[in-house]
Scaffold this active site. Structure first.
Site, mmCIF file in Angstrom:
data_model
loop_
_atom_site.group_PDB
_atom_site.id
_atom_site.type_symbol
_atom_site.label_atom_id
_atom_site.label_comp_id
_atom_site.label_asym_id
_atom_site.label_seq_id
_atom_site.Cartn_x
_atom_site.Cartn_y
_atom_site.Cartn_z
ATOM 1 N N HIS A 75 0.830 -1.205 0.000
ATOM 2 C CA HIS A 75 0.000 0.000 0.000
ATOM 3 C C HIS A 75 0.864 1.254 0.000
ATOM 4 C CE1 HIS A 75 -3.231 -2.664 2.131
ATOM 5 N NE2 HIS A 75 -3.026 -3.011 0.867
ATOM 6 N N HIS A 95 -9.444 -2.135 -4.757
ATOM 7 C CA HIS A 95 -8.300 -2.416 -3.881
ATOM 8 C C HIS A 95 -7.336 -3.394 -4.536
ATOM 9 C CE1 HIS A 95 -5.951 -2.646 -0.259
ATOM 10 N NE2 HIS A 95 -5.861 -3.948 -0.492
ATOM 11 N N ASP A 112 -3.383 -2.838 -5.015
ATOM 12 C CA ASP A 112 -2.348 -3.812 -4.655
ATOM 13 C C ASP A 112 -1.399 -4.078 -5.822
ATOM 14 O OD1 ASP A 112 -3.017 -4.309 -2.005
ATOM 15 O OD2 ASP A 112 -4.184 -6.109 -2.441
ATOM 16 N N HIS A 115 -1.191 -11.209 -4.928
ATOM 17 C CA HIS A 115 0.211 -10.825 -4.777
ATOM 18 C C HIS A 115 1.158 -11.837 -5.408
ATOM 19 C CE1 HIS A 115 -0.985 -7.574 -2.160
ATOM 20 N NE2 HIS A 115 -1.639 -8.421 -1.384
#
Length: 297
Positions: free
Chosen positions: A83, A240, A244, A267
């Site tokens: 973030h 979001h 990311d 991720h």
């Protein structure tokens, strides 16, 4: 707004503190100015018996379970950097030393907005060095079952994402944006991380989510969002995920000129894409705006 042709660092140290969403540890952070061509470097100030410097790079990413963790050869790690990295990427912070006195970056409210406010207060300073952009020259893609992450050539930075969850609270959501600093501030920066109430006990047994709460995470139970204030945007979840991805891509060491597409990605796949790109030197180049101006002339 940072002049796009030059590298920038913070004008003054930026101080903040908070709990880590996974460790639950309270940590203090000092984002300090750094010289041109330093990049983003994390320093674990609580580690004094071995190398405590962890430069942010694609190769340094060592874990990607519910967050991005970087580490060095001395096994010193810093968790949940994505973030802050997204804020650095979109505000145009090329060089900074991030001193942190614990194992994980503070989660703050679960979005990039607190980091943007902190960096806005510190201000940015231009440096006498050209900013290097990661220009995508050919399609690079990684696939894992129905999950996919792709980088394609484009004139600017574009981010597209698609997610699908069986809960009615999320369902299928898509986003496709031409991304610059203002768009990031307006469209993505305030979108928070999210999790499922039914998974909390299992995650905590694995040493994760120990600092998670409705103060820093959108919590879903069945088909309901439990946070009393509700969502900040109807499609906060996919936004979001795009945030990311921007943070995960910034370990490449520069802003991207290209289009990122993520389908059900997280991720792990984001970092697999970073590594796939680094393994394909024919698929990208570092360019500067000065070079582009010379070529145009």
């Amino acid at each position: 707004m940072a002049a796009p042709e030059f590298q920038h660092t913070v004008r003054a140290p930026a101080l903040f503190a908070g709990v880590g969403v996974h460790t639950g540890a309270y940590t203090r952070v000092n984002v300090r100015p750094a010289a041109a061509n330093t990049g983003i470097v994390f320093v674990r100030t609580d580690v004094r018996d071995r190398d405590n410097v962890v430069p942010a790079s694609g190769e340094a990413v060592c874990k990607t379970q519910l967050g991005t963790v970087i580490g060095n050869a001395a096994d010193v790690t810093v968790a949940t950097i994505e973030h802050l990295m997204a804020a650095f990427a979109m505000l145009g912070v090329d060089n900074a030393v991030v001193e942190v006195d614990g194992p994980e970056m503070p989660i703050m409210d679960g979005s990039s907005l607190p980091f943007i406010r902190i960096l806005d207060r510190a201000g940015l300073r231009p440096q006498e060095a050209a900013r290097g952009y990661i220009e995508i020259l050919d399609v690079v893609e990684v696939v894992d079952g129905d999950k996919r992450a792709t980088l394609r050539p484009a004139d600017g930075f574009e981010v597209a994402f698609e997610i699908q969850f069986p809960t009615a609270a999320i369902g299928t959501q898509t986003i496709d944006l031409e991304m610059d600093e203002q768009t990031f501030r307006d469209e993505l920066a305030d979108c928070r991380t999210f999790g499922f109430l039914g998974e909390v006990e299992a995650l905590r047994a694995m040493g994760l989510a120990r600092g998670g709460s409705m103060d820093n995470c959108v919590v879903i139970d069945g088909d309901r969002v439990l946070n009393p204030e509700g969502l900040r945007r109807p499609d906060e979840f996919v936004r979001h995920k795009a945030l990311d991805a921007i943070g995960d891509l910034y370990v490449l060491g520069g802003p991207i000129l290209g289009r990122f597409e993520g389908v059900l990605a997280g991720h792990g796949l984001n970092n697999a894409l970073v590594r796939a790109l680094l393994a394909r030197p024919d698929a990208w180049r570092v360019c500067t705006m000065a070079e582009d101006l010379r070529e145009a002339g």
